[in-house]
Structures are given as structure tokens and as C-alpha cells.
Design a protein around this motif. Structure first.
Motif, PDB file in Angstrom:
ATOM      1  N   TRP A 253       0.667  -1.185   0.111  1.00  0.00           N
ATOM      2  CA  TRP A 253      -0.155   0.185  -0.026  1.00  0.00           C
ATOM      3  C   TRP A 253       0.769   1.266   0.105  1.00  0.00           C
ATOM      4  N   GLU A 254       1.808   1.301   0.980  1.00  0.00           N
ATOM      5  CA  GLU A 254       2.759   2.326   0.863  1.00  0.00           C
ATOM      6  C   GLU A 254       3.504   2.650  -0.328  1.00  0.00           C
ATOM      7  N   LYS A 257       1.566   4.483  -2.778  1.00  0.00           N
ATOM      8  CA  LYS A 257       1.443   6.007  -2.387  1.00  0.00           C
ATOM      9  C   LYS A 257       2.685   6.483  -2.670  1.00  0.00           C
ATOM     10  N   SER A 262      -2.968   8.095  -4.684  1.00  0.00           N
ATOM     11  CA  SER A 262      -3.678   8.642  -3.133  1.00  0.00           C
ATOM     12  C   SER A 262      -4.141   7.300  -2.535  1.00  0.00           C
ATOM     13  N   GLU A 263      -4.666   7.818  -1.271  1.00  0.00           N
ATOM     14  CA  GLU A 263      -5.360   6.764  -0.568  1.00  0.00           C
ATOM     15  C   GLU A 263      -6.613   6.174  -1.089  1.00  0.00           C
ATOM     16  N   CYS A 266      -5.421   3.706  -3.924  1.00  0.00           N
ATOM     17  CA  CYS A 266      -4.942   2.505  -3.476  1.00  0.00           C
ATOM     18  C   CYS A 266      -6.232   1.753  -3.342  1.00  0.00           C
TER      19      CYS A 266
END
Length: 383
Positions: A253-254, A257, A262-263, A266
Motif C-alpha cells: 500500500w505504501e 502511495k 492517493s489513499e 489505493c
């Protein structure tokens, strides 16, 4: 406590548990009489080529066995089915008790049961050398009801049944029928039925071995991240999360990013293609770099089509990109085709697309399959 001393620098040591006390004992191949059951140890090592440590462990566990008659009978039966000594050793490593099982009342009926399911004789040794624990299960109380339950979930597909066993060593043998039944029922209550249930069972049989509470937590985790029991992606989310640790998931996930997503991007990517998070970090990085920098895709396009990052760059994406570059440079198309559309085509569809350009088909095919041909430098190295 007697310690078995070794006269060789190559002697091995093993943790044993005689009389419930853990001791470190040294074992020497030169001291057969030191084995708890010398006749059994000698038979396993000299006649079946077991390594000394495994033979010592078995002779220690079955130290009260006085006669080798039943063991020799079991071994002869396995050899008659095509088992090599190495396969017998592998089988005994998982389930040493099969070496002492009654052939007519235990081994033969169980092997016949699997033969009746479609296990061909040439495949019996390999299958049972990896799944010998099945031969320790009760035929009537465990094997038959468990297999019936699995076959129902798999749509009565016996071929898939053996795939499940191959992917999950010890499946059924180490699990209760009740646990298996409850997990299937729970997944079905979440909308995972039919082909989705059979797909999950084929790909991730270990999910069906989880404690029901663990499985419920896995499903709850997916539901908390935007999936619903009506979504056909729920099963893929469960599959993915059972393969990954929370730490690995967060790391992927990171990574997304850090590449500018963006969040919300994701979250969208995970909901649309949960399997994306099973892709290696290196492949993710290379894929993002190619689509953003080479193919000039907008990040929004990649975020809304995350499956792009799951395609093979070497075998699919870059070869098709090369072909499209040639087609564009020669203006062979009256109307541009989206690269997204091209990537989504099957292999047959794409080859049919290339074949339309009869005057350039050879050049296009060479460009498409260039990665399969040795480079000039590698050819020179070979010579």
C-alpha cells in the motif's frame, strides 16, 4: 540417561523426547546396537536406504515392535505399486505408522478408494509420498465423508480434488470434518458459492483449515475495506489476505502511495483487483514506471485499471507495445486503437489483429516475439 557418542566427525544430532524429557543425543551409524530397535533400524537403513537420522527416529518411536513381518509386508505392497525406496522414506517421514499398517485391512482399501476416484496407478507413488497421512485416516469415519464434502464444493470434479490435495499437504488428515463443513457453510453464507467456492478451494485450500473465528476475521477485514457479500471480488480479497501478512499488505500500500497514488486510488485498486497486492514489489515498480513514463498513461487510468500491473511486462505488455509503435509509425490503422484494448485481447485475438496487416505481418511478428529470440551478444557468448 545414556548418551550415544559418535566416532565420526560427520555424526548427526537430533532432539528426541523419550520419557517426555527433551535430550540431545548423538547418533553414530557405526553403533547400530545403540538404536532403540536395532532390527528395525538395520532394515530401514540397509534394505530401504533410509538416512540414519530418520531410521533412528522411527526405531525410537516404535521401539516395542519385535517382528518385522508387518513392516516387510507393508513395504512389499508399496513397492508392488511402484514406490521407490526414496518415496517410501518420504511417505514414512510424514506418517511412519504406515510402515506397520495391515495391508489388507488398512492400506489396500484406502488406496483403492483413491483409485476409484480417478488416481491412476502410475501416479500413486508420487501422490501418497506427499500425502501419506491420508493412509492413517479412518476410511469410513474420515476419508469418505470428507471427500464427499469436498467433491460437492468442487462440483464433483475429481481432477480438482487431487489438485487440492497436491496444494495442501495433510489436507483432511489433520482437520476435522466439522471444521471443514462449518467453513464451507460460512463462506457460502457470505455469497461465495459455486465456481467461486471451488476456485478458492483449488487455489487456497488452507483457508478451509482455518479456525472459524480466524476465517470470520478475514472476511470482516475485507468487508471493512469496501467489499460486500454481493461483490464477486470478495473471494479474491479473502484469497489475497490469506496469502499476505498485514505487514506485507501495508508495505505494498505504501509503495503505491510512494509512486504518487492517493489513499483513494489505493483503495480503488484493491477493490478492483485484490490480486494486485500479491504481485512482487519489483514487478509493481517496473509496471508503474513503464505505464507512466513509457506508455504515458495518466495515474488515474492506472488506478482505474489496476489489472494492468498484473500483466507480464516481458511476455505481454512490452511486446504488444513494440507492435503498436510500429503500426502507429507506419500509420497502418485508420483509427487509433487504445493500448488498453490491445492489452485486454487474448493471445489469439491479438495474433488475428496482427494478421490483418498482410504486408507487414512478418515484421510485426518478429517485433512481438523478439524477447524469445537470443540476442547477438548471447549468441556470441554461446559460440
Amino acid at each position: 540417561m545414556q548418551t550415544l557418542k559418535s566416532s565420526s566427525i560427520f555424526s548427526s544430532f537430533r532432539l528426541l523426547k523419550p520419557n517426555s524429557f527433551i535430550v540431545i543425543q548423538y547418533f553414530s551409524a557405526s553403533s547400530v546396537t545403540a538404536a532403540p530397535n536395532p532390527p528395525l533400524f538395520n532394515y530401514l537403513v540397509k534394505d530401504l536406504n533410509f538416512d540414519e537420522i530418520q531410521a533412528f527416529s522411527i526405531s525410537n518411536r516404535f521401539r516395542k515392535v519385535k517382528s518385522l513381518e508387518k513392516t516387510q509386508s507393508a513395504v512389499n505392497f508399496l513397492q508392488s505399486l511402484g514406490f521407490s525406496n526414496a518415496q517410501i522414506a518420504s511417505s514414512a517421514r510424514l506418517a511412519p505408522q504406515i510402515l506397520f499398517a495391515d495391508v489388507e485391512n488398512v492400506l489396500r482399501p484406502k488406496i483403492k478408494f483413491f483409485q476409484d476416484l480417478g488416481l491412476m496407478e502410475p501416479h500413486i507413488p508420487k501422490f501418497f509420498s506427499m500425502n501419506s497421512t491420508l493412509l492413517t485416516c479412518s476410511l469410513d469415519k474420515k476419508l469418505i465423508p470428507s471427500v464427499q464434502l469436498l467433491k460437492k464444493a468442487l462440483g464433483n470434479n475429481n481432477e480438482d480434488l487431487f489438485k487440492v490435495f497436491s496444494r495442501c499437504n495433510g489436507f483432511i488428515a489433520r482437520d476435522s470434518i466439522l471444521k471443514l463443513s462449518r467453513n464451507i457453510e460460512y463462506l457460502e453464507s457470505c455469497g461465495i458459492v459455486g465456481s467461486q467456492l471451488s476456485m478458492l478451494l483449488r487455489r487456497q485450500p488452507r483457508i478451509f483449515r482455518l479456525r472459524e473465528s480466524t476465517l470470520r476475521n478475514l472476511v470482516s477485514w475485507a468487508l471493512d475495506r469496501g467489499f460486500s457479500t454481493d461483490s464477486r471480488m470478495l473471494v479474491h480479497a479473502i484469497h489475497t489476505m490469506n496469502c499476505l501478512s498485514e505487514k506485507t499488505f501495508k508495505k505494498k500500500w505504501e509503495l503505491l502511495k510512494s509512486c504518487g497514488f492517493s489513499e483513494n486510488d489505493c483503495a480503488t485498486m484493491f477493490r478492483k483487483a485484490p490480486g494486485l497486492f500479491r504481485v512482487s514489489e519489483e514487478k509493481l515498480k517496473l509496471g508503474i514506471e513503464f505505464f507512466i513514463n513509457a506508455a504515458k498513461f495518466n495515474k488515474d487510468v492506472v488506478a482505474s485499471h489496476p489489472f494492468l500491473l498484473m500483466y507480464s511486462l516481458e511476455d505481454r505488455v512490452i511486446p504488444r507495445y513494440r507492435v503498436m509503435q510500429i503500426i502507429k509509425s507506419k500509420r497502418l490503422l485508420k483509427k487509433d486503437r487504445s493500448f488498453l484494448y490491445i492489452l485486454d485481447q487474448t493471445e489469439i485475438e491479438f495474433l488475428e489483429f496482427i494478421s490483418r496487416f498482410t504486408d507487414d505481418v512478418e515484421e510485426l511478428l518478429i517485433a512481438y516475439k523478439a524477447h524469445l529470440f537470443p540476442t547477438s551478444s548471447s549468441s556470441e557468448e554461446a559460440t
